[in-house]
Design a protein around this motif. Structure first.
Motif, PDB file in Angstrom:
ATOM      1  N   ARG A 234      18.243  -5.285  32.629  1.00 46.62           N
ATOM      2  CA  ARG A 234      17.515  -4.784  33.804  1.00 46.62           C
ATOM      3  C   ARG A 234      16.020  -5.057  33.648  1.00 46.62           C
ATOM      4  O   ARG A 234      15.349  -5.458  34.590  1.00 46.62           O
ATOM      5  CB  ARG A 234      17.792  -3.287  33.910  1.00 46.62           C
ATOM      6  N   GLU A 235      15.506  -4.866  32.423  1.00 47.36           N
ATOM      7  CA  GLU A 235      14.061  -5.054  32.168  1.00 47.36           C
ATOM      8  C   GLU A 235      13.659  -6.503  32.430  1.00 47.36           C
ATOM      9  O   GLU A 235      12.611  -6.772  33.015  1.00 47.36           O
ATOM     10  CB  GLU A 235      13.705  -4.667  30.711  1.00 47.36           C
ATOM     11  N   LEU A 238      13.559  -7.100  36.149  1.00 41.64           N
ATOM     12  CA  LEU A 238      12.361  -6.487  36.744  1.00 41.64           C
ATOM     13  C   LEU A 238      11.127  -7.347  36.472  1.00 41.64           C
ATOM     14  O   LEU A 238      10.260  -7.500  37.333  1.00 41.64           O
ATOM     15  CB  LEU A 238      12.154  -5.068  36.204  1.00 41.64           C
ATOM     16  N   LYS A 239      11.070  -7.970  35.272  1.00 43.74           N
ATOM     17  CA  LYS A 239       9.931  -8.841  34.944  1.00 43.74           C
ATOM     18  C   LYS A 239       9.884 -10.044  35.898  1.00 43.74           C
ATOM     19  O   LYS A 239       8.816 -10.459  36.347  1.00 43.74           O
ATOM     20  CB  LYS A 239      10.037  -9.336  33.492  1.00 43.74           C
ATOM     21  N   PHE A 241      10.891 -10.136  38.937  1.00 41.62           N
ATOM     22  CA  PHE A 241      10.398  -9.665  40.239  1.00 41.62           C
ATOM     23  C   PHE A 241       8.891  -9.366  40.175  1.00 41.62           C
ATOM     24  O   PHE A 241       8.158  -9.685  41.104  1.00 41.62           O
ATOM     25  CB  PHE A 241      11.167  -8.426  40.713  1.00 41.62           C
ATOM     26  N   GLU A 242       8.464  -8.771  39.052  1.00 45.43           N
ATOM     27  CA  GLU A 242       7.026  -8.465  38.911  1.00 45.43           C
ATOM     28  C   GLU A 242       6.186  -9.731  38.939  1.00 45.43           C
ATOM     29  O   GLU A 242       5.060  -9.739  39.431  1.00 45.43           O
ATOM     30  CB  GLU A 242       6.761  -7.711  37.595  1.00 45.43           C
ATOM     31  N   LEU A 249       8.045  -4.676  44.271  1.00 49.71           N
ATOM     32  CA  LEU A 249       8.940  -3.610  43.813  1.00 49.71           C
ATOM     33  C   LEU A 249       8.509  -2.296  44.448  1.00 49.71           C
ATOM     34  O   LEU A 249       7.337  -1.913  44.372  1.00 49.71           O
ATOM     35  CB  LEU A 249       8.879  -3.501  42.290  1.00 49.71           C
ATOM     36  N   ARG A 251       8.357   1.128  43.891  1.00 46.99           N
ATOM     37  CA  ARG A 251       8.479   1.891  42.644  1.00 46.99           C
ATOM     38  C   ARG A 251       9.158   3.242  42.849  1.00 46.99           C
ATOM     39  O   ARG A 251       8.924   3.919  43.865  1.00 46.99           O
ATOM     40  CB  ARG A 251       7.091   2.119  42.043  1.00 46.99           C
ATOM     41  N   GLU A 283      13.052  -0.474  43.131  1.00 44.63           N
ATOM     42  CA  GLU A 283      13.107  -0.521  41.656  1.00 44.63           C
ATOM     43  C   GLU A 283      14.321   0.233  41.114  1.00 44.63           C
ATOM     44  O   GLU A 283      15.058  -0.281  40.267  1.00 44.63           O
ATOM     45  CB  GLU A 283      11.815   0.098  41.087  1.00 44.63           C
ATOM     46  N   VAL A 286      17.719  -1.605  41.106  1.00 41.99           N
ATOM     47  CA  VAL A 286      17.933  -2.827  40.311  1.00 41.99           C
ATOM     48  C   VAL A 286      18.813  -2.489  39.103  1.00 41.99           C
ATOM     49  O   VAL A 286      18.436  -1.685  38.247  1.00 41.99           O
ATOM     50  CB  VAL A 286      16.577  -3.432  39.860  1.00 41.99           C
ATOM     51  N   CYS A 296      21.197  -4.759  43.794  1.00 36.37           N
ATOM     52  CA  CYS A 296      19.971  -4.096  44.269  1.00 36.37           C
ATOM     53  C   CYS A 296      20.030  -3.854  45.779  1.00 36.37           C
ATOM     54  O   CYS A 296      20.865  -4.423  46.482  1.00 36.37           O
ATOM     55  CB  CYS A 296      18.713  -4.900  43.949  1.00 36.37           C
ATOM     56  N   GLN A 298      17.284  -4.203  49.003  1.00 32.41           N
ATOM     57  CA  GLN A 298      15.943  -4.661  49.351  1.00 32.41           C
ATOM     58  C   GLN A 298      15.713  -4.488  50.856  1.00 32.41           C
ATOM     59  O   GLN A 298      16.621  -4.660  51.666  1.00 32.41           O
ATOM     60  CB  GLN A 298      15.701  -6.114  48.938  1.00 32.41           C
TER      61      GLN A 298
END
Ligand code: NAD
Length: 339
Positions: A234-235, A238-239, A241-242, A249, A251, A283, A286, A296, A298
């Motif tokens: 997941r991390e 997320l990176k 997407f960031e 995102l 939050r 967020e 995800v 997810c 969106q």
């Protein structure tokens, strides 16, 4: 400066005009309307020269205090490129005029892929545009899907996509379509047209989409599942997407769990017309299950996400900026779209 004409100054056209006017390398040389309306007054207010299809209506416009610069053909002749933002199906009828005048043109998602023969998304296929006279910026839903699928495909490989689109019933000003109180299967058959539309930009993606319409006017909501080729966390997702300048995102800490709260947020941010140009990926939603199953929600602002894509498409077709990332950076900076 690239001279841009906007044929059709409605929901999309007026936003594209303002976005063009904000760019350092483009100018609005004219916009077109078919009849006197609130949007015609906005064109005047912004100082965009207003052209009309039928010059016999000139007097009606001028009686309303709106100066007419000429007919649409005169506008097209003065332009390097035209963004056709007329209602779906009208672009197809306009294409022969652009051909006759030898003008580059960008159509919108309401037209079939064949009208342009090339469907565009800035992150996915910017460099292919230069050899084309025409391009079509895929619809709001398809733009949102292409962005997220392409980002994960680049990072991990995408084996297949299954997505459900919950669509807004009408744009906020579209009073003739409402009021409504129903959940309408759109269509009841599977797949919906969105999957095949994604394939016009990303032909190798295995995708099936379903869609329904609900009584709201601000944004579509997507529920997306993808099988990834490589295991991830997941991390890591997320990176990705960031680091993507058009995926935002939403939050967890904001407490936003709906289109209504997201609208309030974009309004409070001071975004013009409350526009959310990026995908709003929640967020909290995800998730990666069993290493390769991605999920997810969106939110996609139907009136806004295609606007920066039209701007990049102008540079891509004109061949003035070769590097997609440079065009995307210029567009985002001028709009105030910060990652
Ligand atoms: P709209 O009805 O809000 O605006 C269309 C504009 O074109 C109006 O100003 C109208 O006066 C003008 N017009 C009508 N006929 C014309 C003609 N023959 N010549 C010149 N101008 C004409 O439509 P919209 O929602 O902006 O949609 C435009 C395109 O963008 C469609 O292809 C649509 O599918 C696509 N699109 C719409 C949305 C959305 O949510 N509204 C999102 C993405 C893509």
């Amino acid at each position: 400066m690239i001279k841009v004409a906007i044929n059709g100054f409605g929901t999309i056209g007026k936003r594209v005009a303002d976005a063009v006017a904000a760019q350092p390398d483009m100018e609005v040389i004219g916009v077109s309307k078919t009849s006197v309306s609130a949007e015609a007054y906005i064109a005047k207010e912004r100082g965009y020269p207003l052209y009309i299809a039928d010059l016999s209506k000139r007097e009606t416009f001028e009686k309303a205090g709106i100066e007419v610069a000429g007919d649409v053909e005169a506008m097209l002749k003065a332009a390097d490129i035209v963004v056709d933002a007329t209602p779906g199906g009208v672009g197809e009828k306009n294409r022969p005029i652009y051909e006759r005048l030898g003008k580059k043109a960008i159509f919108q998602g309401g037209e079939d892929h064949e009208v342009a023969g090339f469907s565009f998304n800035a992150h996915a296929n910017y460099k292919e545009a230069e050899k084309h006279q025409f391009a079509r910026v895929v619809s709001c839903n398809s733009t949102g899907l292409v962005r997220i699928i392409h980002a994960l495909d680049q990072a991990f490989g995408v084996a297949r996509v299954r997505a459900v689109m919950v669509r807004r019933a009408a744009d906020p000003d579209d009073v003739k379509r409402g009021p409504v109180d129903a959940i309408v299967l759109n269509p009841a058959t599977i797949p919906s047209h969105h999957g095949p539309d994604v394939n016009t930009v990303l032909p190798h993606i295995n995708i099936v989409t379903l869609a329904m319409i609900v009584p709201t006017t601000f944004m579509h909501m997507h529920s997306i599942q993808m099988d990834l080729k490589k295991e991830t966390t997941r991390e890591e997702v997320l990176k990705v997407f960031e680091n993507h300048s058009r995926i935002g995102l939403v939050r967890k800490a904001t407490g936003i769990k709906s289109n209504a709260q997201l609208r309030e947020y974009t309004q409070d941010l001071g975004r013009p017309r409350t526009d959310l140009w990026e995908n709003g990926v929640f967020e909290e939603s995800v998730s990666i299950l069993d290493g390769k199953e991605f999920y997810c929600f969106q939110a996609i602002h139907q009136e806004a996400d295609v606007v920066p894509e039209n701007i990049d498409c102008i540079r891509a077709l004109m061949g003035t900026v070769k590097d997609p990332q440079e065009s995307i950076r210029m567009t985002n900076e001028a709009l105030g779209l910060v990652a």
